[in-house]
Design an enzyme around this catalytic site. Structure first.
Site, PDB file in Angstrom:
ATOM      1  N   ARG A 259       0.440  10.737  11.040  1.00  0.00           N
ATOM      2  CA  ARG A 259       0.728  11.608   9.905  1.00  0.00           C
ATOM      3  C   ARG A 259      -0.248  12.777   9.892  1.00  0.00           C
ATOM      4  O   ARG A 259      -1.457  12.598  10.089  1.00  0.00           O
ATOM      5  CB  ARG A 259       0.630  10.838   8.582  1.00  0.00           C
ATOM      6  CG  ARG A 259       1.698   9.770   8.446  1.00  0.00           C
ATOM      7  CD  ARG A 259       1.658   9.058   7.126  1.00  0.00           C
ATOM      8  NE  ARG A 259       2.623   7.976   7.096  1.00  0.00           N
ATOM      9  CZ  ARG A 259       2.720   7.080   6.105  1.00  0.00           C
ATOM     10  NH1 ARG A 259       1.914   7.163   5.067  1.00  0.00           N
ATOM     11  NH2 ARG A 259       3.625   6.118   6.167  1.00  0.00           N
TER      12      ARG A 259
ATOM     13  N   ARG B  30      -7.875   7.424   5.065  1.00  0.00           N
ATOM     14  CA  ARG B  30      -6.741   8.328   5.290  1.00  0.00           C
ATOM     15  C   ARG B  30      -6.906   8.975   6.659  1.00  0.00           C
ATOM     16  O   ARG B  30      -7.707   9.889   6.829  1.00  0.00           O
ATOM     17  CB  ARG B  30      -6.684   9.389   4.192  1.00  0.00           C
ATOM     18  CG  ARG B  30      -5.363  10.154   4.135  1.00  0.00           C
ATOM     19  CD  ARG B  30      -5.394  11.208   3.041  1.00  0.00           C
ATOM     20  NE  ARG B  30      -5.493  10.631   1.731  1.00  0.00           N
ATOM     21  CZ  ARG B  30      -4.471  10.208   0.987  1.00  0.00           C
ATOM     22  NH1 ARG B  30      -3.239  10.330   1.459  1.00  0.00           N
ATOM     23  NH2 ARG B  30      -4.651   9.695  -0.212  1.00  0.00           N
TER      24      ARG B  30
ATOM     25  N   GLU C 254      -4.131   1.902  -3.061  1.00  0.00           N
ATOM     26  CA  GLU C 254      -2.849   1.507  -2.480  1.00  0.00           C
ATOM     27  C   GLU C 254      -3.016   0.934  -1.080  1.00  0.00           C
ATOM     28  O   GLU C 254      -3.724   1.500  -0.247  1.00  0.00           O
ATOM     29  CB  GLU C 254      -1.922   2.723  -2.413  1.00  0.00           C
ATOM     30  CG  GLU C 254      -0.573   2.421  -1.780  1.00  0.00           C
ATOM     31  CD  GLU C 254       0.166   3.666  -1.321  1.00  0.00           C
ATOM     32  OE1 GLU C 254       0.986   3.539  -0.393  1.00  0.00           O
ATOM     33  OE2 GLU C 254      -0.088   4.760  -1.869  1.00  0.00           O
TER      34      GLU C 254
ATOM     35  N   SER D 225       3.441   0.113  -0.140  1.00  0.00           N
ATOM     36  CA  SER D 225       4.537   0.563  -0.996  1.00  0.00           C
ATOM     37  C   SER D 225       5.801  -0.129  -0.512  1.00  0.00           C
ATOM     38  O   SER D 225       6.107  -0.087   0.679  1.00  0.00           O
ATOM     39  CB  SER D 225       4.724   2.079  -0.913  1.00  0.00           C
ATOM     40  OG  SER D 225       3.778   2.758  -1.700  1.00  0.00           O
TER      41      SER D 225
ATOM     42  N   ARG E 154      -6.285  -0.128   6.157  1.00  0.00           N
ATOM     43  CA  ARG E 154      -6.689  -0.285   4.764  1.00  0.00           C
ATOM     44  C   ARG E 154      -7.007  -1.743   4.443  1.00  0.00           C
ATOM     45  O   ARG E 154      -7.883  -2.029   3.631  1.00  0.00           O
ATOM     46  CB  ARG E 154      -5.606   0.260   3.828  1.00  0.00           C
ATOM     47  CG  ARG E 154      -5.491   1.776   3.911  1.00  0.00           C
ATOM     48  CD  ARG E 154      -4.725   2.385   2.756  1.00  0.00           C
ATOM     49  NE  ARG E 154      -4.797   3.842   2.811  1.00  0.00           N
ATOM     50  CZ  ARG E 154      -4.504   4.647   1.810  1.00  0.00           C
ATOM     51  NH1 ARG E 154      -4.108   4.138   0.644  1.00  0.00           N
ATOM     52  NH2 ARG E 154      -4.599   5.960   1.942  1.00  0.00           N
TER      53      ARG E 154
END
Length: 429
Positions: free
Chosen positions: A262, A277, A349, A352, A390
């Protein structure tokens, strides 16, 4: 992608759904383009009928020796042919414009999704586990003494720039063990089919799962047109693109462990330290393909699959339902799992889980045939099960000790040859 017929039938409901996402009404613009397209198609069909009639009369005029009528009719056929070609080309342009417009409009939230402008409107559903009480100030993952030898940002920056990391020794072994635990749990306990897929995909695959056209800047494209997947949701979901499945084959439940890429184009200044990130990371993804009637129950099931991983690892977490303003583009309802990170003293987070309804299926033309019925669009769901990096952060921060060592969850011991800790010097012991 939205169903244009549904917009025609109830434009007010379409605009109301957009309003819940904080967007302006679009039905008038959509329907004006749709009407112009349909008018051109009708005009082309009318012209085609006139051309066909004139073509039949050409031969009759020739047979009668009526040269004037013959020439008039032949000219009429040529005129209609040119009109049809022009109107068909314009209709195709309108059709492409309409499809592009529909591709850029987000999915409609389900009625039960809470109203809200941003993450402040999210609603907590439940919590599991109690955050540990430390008798020292807990550090973030990259500052823990035992982690530092195995987490090298300087070398990664030399190789690739910011937001990359080189992992070594004990840290990468724990990272690999986490991915293996996730896969084994999803396959053995949850009945998902392990799948290995490419990380380079064609453009149409990215369109199918709504990364394109709206979010092109968030992903990486190669010079020969392939795209690097931001998640294996892209590949797993597109395995049914263009298919008509038997109802008996559903649900299809898949999981894959892949590299993900990403650009993080919209996250300038966010989470710049550590590996929270990154441009390149690993994720164990879950994807389900279901009938419309089963999709909401499947959403709850997938959420529990993700929660089970955190519970196996003893990591405190909370489950929230995202509000209309914080929900992803393709989702009609989303649950986020947030894991407790003591180094940041907050929940962050880690997964999801979204149900997309038939939004992606329309883009991919993925359908199923009910027993004795006509083909209908499937429903698609996707979720992280979990983001491996994460999860590594959470394990390291929650297990850290005052001397800089890290106690590792018991669930990982079999994957680490019985080793239970990262010592303060970085060794796995």
């Amino acid at each position: 992608m939205h169903d244009i017929r549904a917009i025609r039938e109830n434009p007010a409901a379409f605009d109301a759904a957009l309003a819940r996402r904080g967007l302006s009404p679009l039905s008038s613009e959509v329907l004006a383009l749709d009407e112009a397209r349909r008018a051109l198609i009708h005009a082309a069909e009318t012209a085609q009928a006139a051309q066909n009639a004139a073509s039949k009369q050409v031969g009759a005029a020739k047979a009668k020796g009526d040269d004037a009528e013959f020439e008039r009719l032949r000219a009429l056929v040529a005129e209609k042919k040119a009109e049809i070609a022009a109107m068909t080309a314009e209709a195709d342009q309108k059709d492409a414009a309409l499809r592009d417009m529909l591709m850029r409009i987000p999915n409609s939230p389900l009625p039960e999704v809470p109203e809200g402008a941003d993450e402040a409107g999210n609603v907590e559903l439940r919590r599991w586990g109690t955050p540990r009480t430390f008798d020292f100030a807990p550090k973030e993952h990259f500052d823990i003494a035992g982690v530092k030898p195995g987490m090298d940002f300087a070398t990664a920056a030399k190789l690739s720039g910011s937001r990359f990391v080189v992992l070594r020794g004990a840290v990468i072994r724990v990272h690999r063990a986490l991915a293996q635990l996730m896969l084994d749990t999803h396959v053995g306990d949850h009945g998902l089919t392990e799948t290995w897929t490419p990380v380079l995909v064609k453009e149409e695959a990215m369109f199918g799962t709504n990364q394109l056209p709206k979010f092109a800047e968030d992903s990486y494209q190669t010079t020969n047109g392939w795209w690097l997947v931001p998640t294996s949701e892209v590949t797993l979901t597109n395995t049914v693109a263009g298919d008509i499945l038997d109802e008996a084959a559903l649900p299809i439940r898949m999981t894959a462990h892949t590299q993900c890429f990403r650009s993080e184009a919209g996250s300038a200044g966010k989470d710049t330290t550590g590996m929270l990130r990154q441009h390149q990371f690993e994720k164990v993804e879950m994807v389900s393909i279901t009938t419309p009637e089963a999709s909401l129950a499947e959403h709850e099931r997938m959420t529990r699959c993700a929660e089970a991983i955190l519970e196996k690892l003893g990591l405190p977490y909370r489950t929230i339902v995202l509000c209309t303003g914080d929900m992803g583009f393709g989702a009609t309802k989303t649950h986020d799992l947030e894991v407790w990170l003591p180094g940041q003293n907050t929940y962050r987070e880690i997964s999801s889980v979204s149900v997309c309804g038939d939004f992606q299926a329309r883009r991919m033309n993925a359908r199923y045939r009910p027993a004795g019925g006509k083909p209908e669009f499937v429903h698609t769901l996707n979720g992280s099960g979990l983001a491996v990096g994460r999860c590594l952060i959470a394990v390291l921060e929650n297990g850290q000790q005052a001397d800089g060592s890290v106690d590792l969850p018991e669930a990982l011991w079999p994957y680490l040859g019985g080793k239970r800790r990262i010592a303060a010097n970085g060794d796995l012991v």
